[in-house]
Design a protein around this motif. Structure first.
Motif, PDB file in Angstrom:
ATOM      1  N   LEU A   1     -63.919  16.917 -19.588  1.00  0.00           N
ATOM      2  CA  LEU A   1     -65.306  16.822 -19.918  1.00  0.00           C
ATOM      3  C   LEU A   1     -66.201  17.533 -18.540  1.00  0.00           C
ATOM      4  O   LEU A   1     -65.777  16.366 -17.119  1.00  0.00           O
ATOM      5  CB  LEU A   1     -64.989  15.535 -19.666  1.00  0.00           C
ATOM      6  CG  LEU A   1     -64.062  14.675 -20.755  1.00  0.00           C
ATOM      7  CD1 LEU A   1     -64.274  13.436 -21.855  1.00  0.00           C
ATOM      8  CD2 LEU A   1     -64.027  16.321 -22.398  1.00  0.00           C
ATOM      9  N   VAL A   2     -67.248  17.715 -19.049  1.00  0.00           N
ATOM     10  CA  VAL A   2     -68.398  17.685 -17.140  1.00  0.00           C
ATOM     11  C   VAL A   2     -69.320  17.565 -17.895  1.00  0.00           C
ATOM     12  O   VAL A   2     -69.504  17.364 -19.268  1.00  0.00           O
ATOM     13  CB  VAL A   2     -68.686  19.107 -17.412  1.00  0.00           C
ATOM     14  CG1 VAL A   2     -67.309  19.885 -16.208  1.00  0.00           C
ATOM     15  CG2 VAL A   2     -68.388  20.235 -18.086  1.00  0.00           C
ATOM     16  N   GLY A   3     -70.420  16.981 -17.057  1.00  0.00           N
ATOM     17  CA  GLY A   3     -70.962  16.450 -17.618  1.00  0.00           C
ATOM     18  C   GLY A   3     -72.286  15.744 -16.483  1.00  0.00           C
ATOM     19  O   GLY A   3     -71.678  16.079 -14.822  1.00  0.00           O
ATOM     20  N   PHE A   4     -73.591  15.806 -16.231  1.00  0.00           N
ATOM     21  CA  PHE A   4     -74.320  14.882 -15.288  1.00  0.00           C
ATOM     22  C   PHE A   4     -74.227  13.689 -14.696  1.00  0.00           C
ATOM     23  O   PHE A   4     -73.501  12.944 -15.817  1.00  0.00           O
ATOM     24  CB  PHE A   4     -75.885  14.805 -15.532  1.00  0.00           C
ATOM     25  CG  PHE A   4     -76.731  16.420 -15.821  1.00  0.00           C
ATOM     26  CD1 PHE A   4     -76.415  17.217 -14.889  1.00  0.00           C
ATOM     27  CD2 PHE A   4     -76.906  16.645 -17.321  1.00  0.00           C
ATOM     28  CE1 PHE A   4     -77.040  18.827 -15.519  1.00  0.00           C
ATOM     29  CE2 PHE A   4     -77.454  17.655 -17.556  1.00  0.00           C
ATOM     30  CZ  PHE A   4     -77.700  18.485 -16.492  1.00  0.00           C
TER      31      PHE A   4
ATOM     32  N   THR B   1     -71.692  25.464 -17.475  1.00  0.00           N
ATOM     33  CA  THR B   1     -70.380  24.376 -17.908  1.00  0.00           C
ATOM     34  C   THR B   1     -69.615  25.619 -16.974  1.00  0.00           C
ATOM     35  O   THR B   1     -68.337  25.516 -17.666  1.00  0.00           O
ATOM     36  CB  THR B   1     -70.540  24.104 -18.757  1.00  0.00           C
ATOM     37  OG1 THR B   1     -70.808  24.901 -19.739  1.00  0.00           O
ATOM     38  CG2 THR B   1     -71.526  22.979 -19.130  1.00  0.00           C
ATOM     39  N   THR B   2     -69.713  26.084 -16.349  1.00  0.00           N
ATOM     40  CA  THR B   2     -68.332  27.251 -16.046  1.00  0.00           C
ATOM     41  C   THR B   2     -67.466  26.667 -15.394  1.00  0.00           C
ATOM     42  O   THR B   2     -67.481  25.724 -14.320  1.00  0.00           O
ATOM     43  CB  THR B   2     -68.380  28.460 -15.898  1.00  0.00           C
ATOM     44  OG1 THR B   2     -70.064  28.112 -14.120  1.00  0.00           O
ATOM     45  CG2 THR B   2     -69.261  29.646 -16.188  1.00  0.00           C
TER      46      THR B   2
ATOM     47  N   ASN C   1     -72.133  30.918 -26.345  1.00  0.00           N
ATOM     48  CA  ASN C   1     -72.653  30.192 -25.594  1.00  0.00           C
ATOM     49  C   ASN C   1     -71.984  28.888 -24.903  1.00  0.00           C
ATOM     50  O   ASN C   1     -73.019  28.901 -24.141  1.00  0.00           O
ATOM     51  CB  ASN C   1     -73.256  29.469 -26.813  1.00  0.00           C
ATOM     52  CG  ASN C   1     -74.920  30.650 -27.633  1.00  0.00           C
ATOM     53  OD1 ASN C   1     -74.831  31.933 -26.772  1.00  0.00           O
ATOM     54  ND2 ASN C   1     -75.423  30.240 -29.126  1.00  0.00           N
ATOM     55  N   GLN C   2     -71.274  29.228 -25.241  1.00  0.00           N
ATOM     56  CA  GLN C   2     -70.603  27.531 -24.260  1.00  0.00           C
ATOM     57  C   GLN C   2     -70.650  27.810 -22.936  1.00  0.00           C
ATOM     58  O   GLN C   2     -71.260  26.478 -22.420  1.00  0.00           O
ATOM     59  CB  GLN C   2     -69.217  28.169 -24.795  1.00  0.00           C
ATOM     60  CG  GLN C   2     -68.142  26.155 -23.706  1.00  0.00           C
ATOM     61  CD  GLN C   2     -66.397  26.606 -23.390  1.00  0.00           C
ATOM     62  OE1 GLN C   2     -66.627  27.950 -23.817  1.00  0.00           O
ATOM     63  NE2 GLN C   2     -66.066  25.811 -22.656  1.00  0.00           N
ATOM     64  N   PRO C   3     -71.264  28.500 -22.021  1.00  0.00           N
ATOM     65  CA  PRO C   3     -70.985  28.232 -20.649  1.00  0.00           C
ATOM     66  C   PRO C   3     -72.761  27.805 -20.395  1.00  0.00           C
ATOM     67  O   PRO C   3     -72.558  26.821 -19.432  1.00  0.00           O
ATOM     68  CB  PRO C   3     -70.397  29.665 -20.089  1.00  0.00           C
ATOM     69  CG  PRO C   3     -69.946  30.536 -20.931  1.00  0.00           C
ATOM     70  CD  PRO C   3     -70.600  29.627 -22.405  1.00  0.00           C
TER      71      PRO C   3
ATOM     72  N   HIS D   1     -69.663  17.514 -22.015  1.00  0.00           N
ATOM     73  CA  HIS D   1     -69.505  19.044 -22.342  1.00  0.00           C
ATOM     74  C   HIS D   1     -68.034  18.656 -22.120  1.00  0.00           C
ATOM     75  O   HIS D   1     -67.699  18.483 -21.644  1.00  0.00           O
ATOM     76  CB  HIS D   1     -69.853  20.209 -21.820  1.00  0.00           C
ATOM     77  CG  HIS D   1     -71.405  20.494 -22.052  1.00  0.00           C
ATOM     78  ND1 HIS D   1     -71.791  20.724 -23.820  1.00  0.00           N
ATOM     79  CD2 HIS D   1     -72.061  20.046 -21.435  1.00  0.00           C
ATOM     80  CE1 HIS D   1     -72.819  21.173 -23.368  1.00  0.00           C
ATOM     81  NE2 HIS D   1     -73.240  20.666 -22.574  1.00  0.00           N
ATOM     82  N   ALA D   2     -67.230  19.525 -23.344  1.00  0.00           N
ATOM     83  CA  ALA D   2     -65.574  19.404 -23.767  1.00  0.00           C
ATOM     84  C   ALA D   2     -65.281  20.714 -23.426  1.00  0.00           C
ATOM     85  O   ALA D   2     -66.014  22.161 -24.375  1.00  0.00           O
ATOM     86  CB  ALA D   2     -65.169  19.248 -24.509  1.00  0.00           C
ATOM     87  N   VAL D   3     -64.975  20.971 -22.017  1.00  0.00           N
ATOM     88  CA  VAL D   3     -64.895  22.467 -21.481  1.00  0.00           C
ATOM     89  C   VAL D   3     -63.037  22.909 -22.042  1.00  0.00           C
ATOM     90  O   VAL D   3     -62.497  22.483 -21.207  1.00  0.00           O
ATOM     91  CB  VAL D   3     -65.410  22.990 -20.256  1.00  0.00           C
ATOM     92  CG1 VAL D   3     -65.227  24.489 -20.361  1.00  0.00           C
ATOM     93  CG2 VAL D   3     -66.791  22.829 -20.185  1.00  0.00           C
ATOM     94  N   LYS D   4     -63.170  24.171 -22.540  1.00  0.00           N
ATOM     95  CA  LYS D   4     -61.725  23.715 -22.808  1.00  0.00           C
ATOM     96  C   LYS D   4     -60.869  24.804 -22.020  1.00  0.00           C
ATOM     97  O   LYS D   4     -61.910  26.145 -21.566  1.00  0.00           O
ATOM     98  CB  LYS D   4     -61.539  24.795 -24.313  1.00  0.00           C
ATOM     99  CG  LYS D   4     -59.663  24.111 -24.990  1.00  0.00           C
ATOM    100  CD  LYS D   4     -59.900  25.188 -25.984  1.00  0.00           C
ATOM    101  CE  LYS D   4     -57.835  24.930 -26.204  1.00  0.00           C
ATOM    102  NZ  LYS D   4     -57.378  26.004 -27.436  1.00  0.00           N
TER     103      LYS D   4
END
Lengths: 742, 681
Positions: free
Chosen positions: B420-423, B347-348, A383-385, B430-433
């Motif tokens: 780290l992405v966010g508003f 968050t892509t 669900n991450q995206p 969000h920590a996106v790997k």
């Protein structure tokens, strides 16, 4: 867990959502022989359960409110003691022990209720700044505190024979206030910030010979530095009892309970829980003697409530603990052992088998849970995206305080989920201190900022995921800036959170009370006066930019006086201000220079015009030098010595004896042998750093001193001072001469 | 879990890693440790000396000791021999008889010794090979799972080389200096790095590793749990002794000592038939551990322990429950988010490396969806960046962010990013790997072709097509040339510039003559490329010719230096001998004069003595400097041979090393040069 005298066995009973301070209570003994437990958590779930054979038996559990429950209390009036009252936001709810709601009250305050006491139909509530008394659903009294209220309790205090229930507040401005009829009746100031208080109930005046007046209440308070103290409240004054200093623990006291008798000697013992997970029990022989620590243990998570009661067994009382991360733990005295001693070895074996079976079962459960967790992680990952910006973020507490001993800043982070990395950025150069003692080791990885925009960019990596992390760092005075922490929980959470700490320019100064300041006032002080068309509140704000420990709102008085002491050099700063005027006096001219810098900068931003006058006191130079010199001397000689030690050791190994050395050299060797070689090497680099820092301070002092008088500087002053201070035979007089005579 | 067997205190400090256990008298075991001031002590608890209580014997080496080892060198001797390595020689010493078996000059200095082969019983050289840098540690392990053991060598240039006889069969590049190696079982071996990492390799594949702030001082393997599989034991600079499972790296046992651990050894030290693990700290504390025994009866102790473990399990359970709950809520929110105040965040992200031809540098580009901003990135890349983890905040919070990628070594690894992405202005992210794989030659930036070429080159024959060559390029340099290349030409040329040191590299392949030319001024890079190409194309034997004028010039200078240093060493030694005799004379003279009460003459003698002494000190300093320079130069010679051998593959490679060594021994410089250039004399 080994205590000093007692051994207690840990028993993990239940896991709830993260919980705030004071959201666990034990219901009084009912018909059964064990006490039930009430838990409230940040999901807004309130639950009551009992423990049978190490398994929990739920009585009721409410649906989540999705609001954090900030406090759980039991009624104090007659017939009310098994009624549960809890609060969230601005609402107080009363339920009976079966979970049936019988009462609800919503106040019209803007701030959330953080503390609560209930007696019959009278409520006392406290939020961050406001304390209210509510009678029959009407707000009858209100008190607005200047600084943040850390905790509130109520106690019966008799005023000329008439006992009255009064709220007692401890506030961030290091005061304890007793309120009467909505205003402060009296207050006491304390050395450190008190975080929690408890009344010692059942003070029995029958103690032989002890002079305890009727209506005198005994209060125990805990502070953010982990110390404990005792106060007596009379009808007209507060009297101090014992205070207990910190013993090498860095945790602050989160909660304290003083109404239980653990030792069974008829005198209530003190149980406290700290934010580093420590749980300690103190016991005393009589009410006035300083109690002795009889047990200390650690539950690893920050403790938010602690009580004593018959939870897991009817034979002996357990210490019931609820932690910030929501873990409900009992430390029990292990009655099975007592029984085994009576029943013999068979029983013992039976016990072992039972335990083994239980362990087996638990292991199976754990395996199942692990599988489930893996599945969930997978799902979350998928669900991450399209993950959702979480509105109720993971609960986190960050505290920032000063450590007196080495004048360093301590930041404590506690969070509901395990963390492995904490990234940190700051526009200040920070000097991190690593301690070897803590059970979770840290590594620091620094990044060079490519554009020189940040002075510190680093990532702290914890050896194992932990729900707590402590940092300490040193920062120079004179610069202000922000430190932003990015807390990165374990990867599968896909989540991070940041927190910002402000470091003030005079960050090493600490407020002290008027009484403590007496001794400092006689020192020779330089005076900086600032006048202009500004209001008291403006001046107050400017001072806020310089110093820590100041409430955000200006006082309602005409004039205010504040006292500060530098934790590093023990210099003094006196601040008095009113509309259009501000006066700063200090024996350190560097401090005044920083104050002047910050205030003129702030005033310029607001387009305010200030006139500044300065009155220097020649005697303040020797005063400052005498404060800094002994430290300088100690460090210089220690630094010189440590260079020699290695050579001496080699010689002693070669010679096989110490005969060839002078007594001083022998002494040096012995000293090194006592504190490990490794420590020696480590401190060598540290000593150099500290020494350089002190020399830097002397240079700044020299510059500031001449700047204030508008005199020119010697061109070679930097080298001169370094040269002067690196010699071992320099006297303090020479230093004073150098600074004052130009 | 593990039983502590015994504990004793030695009166002397023990140097890091310098302890061994040997059977020096043929019957009982002795613990031998290096202590301060060039001394070695031998502690024999079962000693049946005539002196009675004298369990400890001291040996004075009077030199800095780099390493000690013990083992049976001479099978006829039937007892162990102590080997002592110092900065310029190797000493084999028979403790029982108190005599030297052999004493050999090793001008480079002995840094690590191990009993097996190398020098034979008479001290003549039986084995010689080179590695890229100073050797720090060695171990024997059954790497190939075939009969006979292989030699593992860890060196300061971060490599673990595996030698089967004289041929290096495998090279493993690590991220820091390899400090310790130890065999576990079959092809598994443990390693320790100076940056605080320990781990286990199974063959050439890493099984696990863990990193700590402290340095591992020693590793060993022993079956402490009694389950038939040895565990990895490690001692640390902060006094921690750890036992980790060989499979997963999970900590099974740990204990803290008051001083850094010096060594962890395994032996039947007490002579009762059970092997023990022995932990020695630097201040001389010795503690032994026994294997865990499953047959110990159930005692009250046990019940206590089971209660403890039960509560630990319960604790684990509650933690798991809590974690599950957190995930459930996260999931719930993700799937059934209906509340209007919750906005779905896209968050892509896209992450790639951009190579800038302007200044031949590289940067990482991160792009997120338009609605969100990139706040910061935490970069984890062990070994190729300045620090293990770097942190780049982006206060602008835009949807595109860059940070420079300054690699410091050619090293294949994976860079993992936590973005780290966010508003904007929010404190929750969000920590996106994301991961970026780095090849060994990713650091090369393609360059527009021009006529300039580095003067140095290596040339060799490869019978293959241009297509295959280009696909190797694409794979090694992460370029995308395969579909754009014109294959009709006979020759193919490609230019690169290294982003690390901005040195150019030109690769040419002539399909007609099937000749590959790699033009670069960096000889070791050429070697790496040769090895990589050979592996890709499956070439087993490869001979090459090369010309590296600059490197050869430097090498010539180095060889000249070695000669002059050697000469200086001899003259200095002669001088020392002269002066020593003069000193002896003066001492006697002075003493005589003193007995005769001729004070003037006494004064004169001692004045001269003082002067001579000063001269001797100065001379010694010179000698020390000279020696240091010599060692430095010898190291360069060895690394040159290593670099030259790397330009060949297979038999030609190992043959080169042997013939180079022979040429050096014969002092035949011309042959040596020719060998390096042509591969054969």
């Amino acid at each position: 867990m080994e205590g000093s005298n007692i051994t207690l066995y840990r028993n993990d009973v239940l896991q709830s959502a993260p919980a705030y301070k004071g959201s666990m209570k034990l219901l009084p003994l009912g018909k059964r022989t064990r006490q039930k437990v009430v838990l409230g958590d940040t999901d807004g779930v309130i639950q009551v359960f009992s423990v049978k054979k190490k398994e929990t038996v739920g009585v009721f559990k409410s649906l989540p409110l999705h609001r954090a429950i900030t406090r759980v209390e039991l009624g104090r009036g007659s017939g009310q003691q098994d009624k549960i009252f809890y609060c969230y936001d601005q609402t107080v709810v009363g339920v009976n022990k079966k979970g049936k709601q019988f009462f609800q009250y919503s106040s019209n305050l803007t701030e959330a209720i953080k503390a609560l006491t209930v007696k019959d139909l009278t409520f006392f509530t406290a939020g961050d700044y406001v304390c209210n008394k509510i009678e029959n659903n009407n707000d009858v009294q209100q008190y607005v505190s200047r600084d943040k209220i850390n905790e509130m309790i109520t106690a019966r205090i008799s005023f000329s024979g008439v006992a009255e229930i009064c709220p007692i507040l401890v506030c961030q401005d290091r005061s304890l206030k007793v309120l009467k009829d909505g205003s402060v009746y009296y207050e006491a100031s304390m050395g450190t910030v008190p975080t929690t208080i408890a009344e010692v109930e059942s003070v029995i005046s029958a103690q032989g010979g002890v002079d305890l007046g009727i209506g005198r209440r005994e209060i125990i308070y805990g502070t953010e530095r982990g110390s404990l103290g005792q106060l007596f409240l009379d009808s007209d004054a507060i009297r101090r009892g014992w205070t207990m200093s910190v013993d090498n623990s860095i945790g602050g006291v989160n909660c304290v309970a003083a109404k239980y008798d653990f030792t069974g000697d008829g005198i209530p013992d003190i149980i406290l829980g700290k934010d580093d997970g420590a749980v300690e029990i103190f016991s005393s022989q009589d009410a006035q003697a300083q109690p002795q620590k009889i047990y200390s243990g650690n539950v690893a998570d920050s403790v938010s409530s602690v009580h004593l009661g018959y939870v897991t067994s009817e034979d002996a009382q357990d210490v019931a603990i609820h932690t910030f991360s929501g873990n409900f733990v009992c430390l029990s005295q292990k009655p099975s052992k007592v029984r085994a001693a009576q029943a013999g070895a068979d029983e013992e074996l039976l016990n072992i088998e039972e335990d083994a079976k239980r362990a087996e079962r638990t292991k199976k459960e754990i395996d199942q849970l692990r599988n489930k967790l893996e599945g969930l992680k997978e799902k979350v990952h998928r669900n991450q995206p399209s993950a959702v910006q979480s509105s109720n973020a993971i609960k986190m507490n960050v505290r920032h305080l000063l450590n007196h001993d080495d004048a360093s800043h301590v930041v404590r982070v506690e969070i509901a989920v395990p963390v492995r990395q904490i990234a940190l950025k700051s526009d200040l150069p920070l000097d991190f201190i690593l301690d070897n003692e803590s059970d979770v080791q840290r590594r620091i990885s620094n990044t060079k900022s490519p554009s020189e925009r940040y002075s510190t960019l680093s990532v702290h990596i914890l050896d194992k995921a932990s729900k707590r992390a402590d940092f300490s760092f040193k920062a120079m005075e004179g610069m202000s800036g922000q430190v932003q922490l990015f807390i990165l929980p374990e990867e599968s959470f896909h989540y991070a959170q940041s927190h910002t700490i402000t470091v003030k320019p005079l960050c090493l100064h600490q407020a002290i009370s008027r009484g403590e300041a007496e001794g400092y006032l006689v020192r020779p002080l330089n005076k900086l006066s600032i006048t202009g068309h500004f209001s008291m509140q403006e001046m107050h704000n400017w001072i806020c930019f310089c110093l820590m420990d100041i409430p955000t709102r200006a006082p309602h008085t005409q004039q205010e006086t504040l006292h500060f002491v530098s934790t590093f050099l023990d210099t003094f700063l006196l601040v008095t201000y009113q509309d259009g005027e501000g006066h700063f006096s200090s024996d350190s001219i560097s401090t005044l220079e920083i104050v002047r810098d910050v205030i003129t900068h702030r005033a310029t931003l607001q387009k305010q015009r200030l006139s500044i006058s300065f009155h220097g006191n020649e005697d303040s130079v020797p005063q400052f030098c005498r404060l800094i010199f002994p430290r300088l001397r100690g460090l210089t000689s220690a630094y010189h010595q440590s260079g020699l030690v290695d050579a001496l050791k080699e010689i002693s190994a070669q010679e096989g004896s110490l005969e060839c050395f002078t007594d001083r050299q022998k002494g040096m060797l012995a000293a090194v042998r006592e504190n490990q070689d490794r420590a020696n090497e480590e401190t060598l680099a540290n000593q150099k750093k500290n020494l350089d820092h002190l020399i830097e301070l002397v240079k700044t002092f020299y510059v500031d001193w001449h700047k204030f008088f508008g005199r020119g500087l010697k061109k070679t002053y930097a080298q001169d001072i370094e040269e002067l201070l690196s010699r071992l035979d320099t006297t303090v007089e020479e230093l004073i001469m150098y600074i004052t005579i130009d | 879990m593990f039983k502590s067997a015994f504990k004793l205190f030695l009166s002397d400090p023990v140097h890091e890693g310098q302890a061994t256990i040997g059977c020096f008298n043929g019957s009982s075991l002795s613990l031998t440790c290096v202590t301060n001031a060039g001394k070695v002590f031998v502690h024999t608890p079962q000693a049946t000396n005539l002196d009675g209580d004298n369990q400890v014997k001291y040996l004075n080496v009077n030199k800095q000791i780099n390493c000690i080892a013990s083992g049976t060198i001479d099978p006829m001797l039937r007892r162990d021999v102590l080997l002592i390595g110092t900065p310029n020689n190797l000493l084999a010493y028979d403790v029982e008889e108190n005599r030297d078996l052999f004493f050999r000059d090793v001008p480079d200095g002995v840094t690590s010794c191990l009993v097996g082969k190398g020098f034979d019983a008479k001290g003549s050289e039986a084995y010689w090979t080179v590695t890229g840098d100073e050797v720090t540690t060695m171990a024997f392990a059954n790497f190939t799972n075939s009969p006979g053991k292989e030699l593992l060598v860890g060196s300061k240039d971060n490599e673990i080389r595996i030698f089967q006889n004289e041929q290096a069969i495998e090279e493993i590049l690590e991220i820091d200096e390899v400090t310790r190696l130890c065999p576990i079982y079959s092809s598994k071996f443990g390693y320790a790095l100076s940056n605080g990492t320990i781990g286990i390799y199974s063959g050439s594949r890493r099984q696990w590793r863990v990193k700590s702030r402290h340095q591992p001082t020693c590793i060993n393997s022993f079956d402490l749990t009694g389950d038939g599989v040895p565990e990895l034991l490690s001692g640390w600079s902060n006094g921690k002794f750890e036992v980790r499972s060989e499979k997963t790296g999970e900590t099974l046992f740990k204990e803290s000592f008051g001083a850094p651990i010096s060594s962890v050894l395994c032996a039947d030290f007490r002579g009762n038939g059970r092997e023990e693990v022995i932990c020695i700290t630097e201040d001389g504390e010795v503690k032994g551990y026994l294997q865990a025994d499953s047959s110990i009866g159930k005692t009250i102790e046990d019940s206590k322990r089971s209660a403890e473990s039960l509560s630990q399990l319960q604790h684990l359970r509650t933690e798991l429950q809590q974690e599950i709950k957190l995930y459930q809520t996260a999931n719930f929110q993700a799937e059934y988010s209906t509340s209007p105040n919750q906005v779905k965040v896209d968050t892509t992200i896209a992450v790639y490396i951009e190579k800038l031809q302007a200044d031949y540098s590289m940067r990482v580009v991160i792009k997120s969806a338009k609605t969100t901003g990139i706040k910061a990135v935490v970069v984890e890349a062990d070994g190729v960046l300045d620090s293990e983890v770097t942190f780049h905040p982006f206060p602008e919070e835009k949807d595109t962010a860059y940070f420079p990628l300054n690699l410091k070594a050619r090293f294949a690894c994976v860079i993992s990013l936590k973005v780290l992405v966010g508003f904007p202005l929010s404190n929750f992210y969000h920590a996106v790997k994301a991961e970026i794989p780095l090849g060994r030659f990713t650091s090369f930036v393609p360059k527009l072709p021009d006529s300039s070429k580095p003067t140095s080159y290596v040339k060799f024959k490869v019978k293959d097509t241009i297509q295959r060559f280009v696909s190797w390029l694409d794979q090694a340099f992460q370029t995308k040339l395969y579909n754009t290349t014109n294959y009709n030409k006979d020759t193919f040329e490609m230019s690169f510039v290294s982003s690390i040191n901005k040195m150019p590299l030109v690769l040419t392949f002539n399909a007609n003559e099937s000749i590959v030319v790699i033009s670069t001024d960096d000889m070791s890079l050429a070697g790496e490329l040769v090895q990589d190409l050979a592996q890709f194309l499956g070439i087993l034997e490869l001979q090459s010719v090369n010309d590296f004028p600059r490197e050869m010039e430097e090498f010539e200078a180095v060889l000249r230096d070695v000669e002059s240093y050697n000469a200086a060493r001899l003259t200095i030694s002669a001088d020392v001998a002269d002066r020593t005799s003069a000193i002896k004379e003066l001492v006697i003279k002075g003493e005589e004069a003193r007995i005769l009460q001729n004070m003037g003459s006494v004064r004169e003698s001692y004045r001269q003595l003082f002067r001579l002494n000063k001269e001797m000190v100065a001379e010694h300093e010179k000698k020390a400097l000279n020696h240091k320079a010599l060692v430095e130069s010898l190291k360069k010679v060895n690394s040159m041979i290593q670099k030259a051998s790397n330009l060949r593959v297979g038999k030609a490679k190992s043959a080169l090393i042997t013939s180079c060594r022979a040429a050096i021994k014969a002092n035949n410089m011309r042959t040596l040069f020719k060998l390096i250039k042509q591969g054969t004399s």
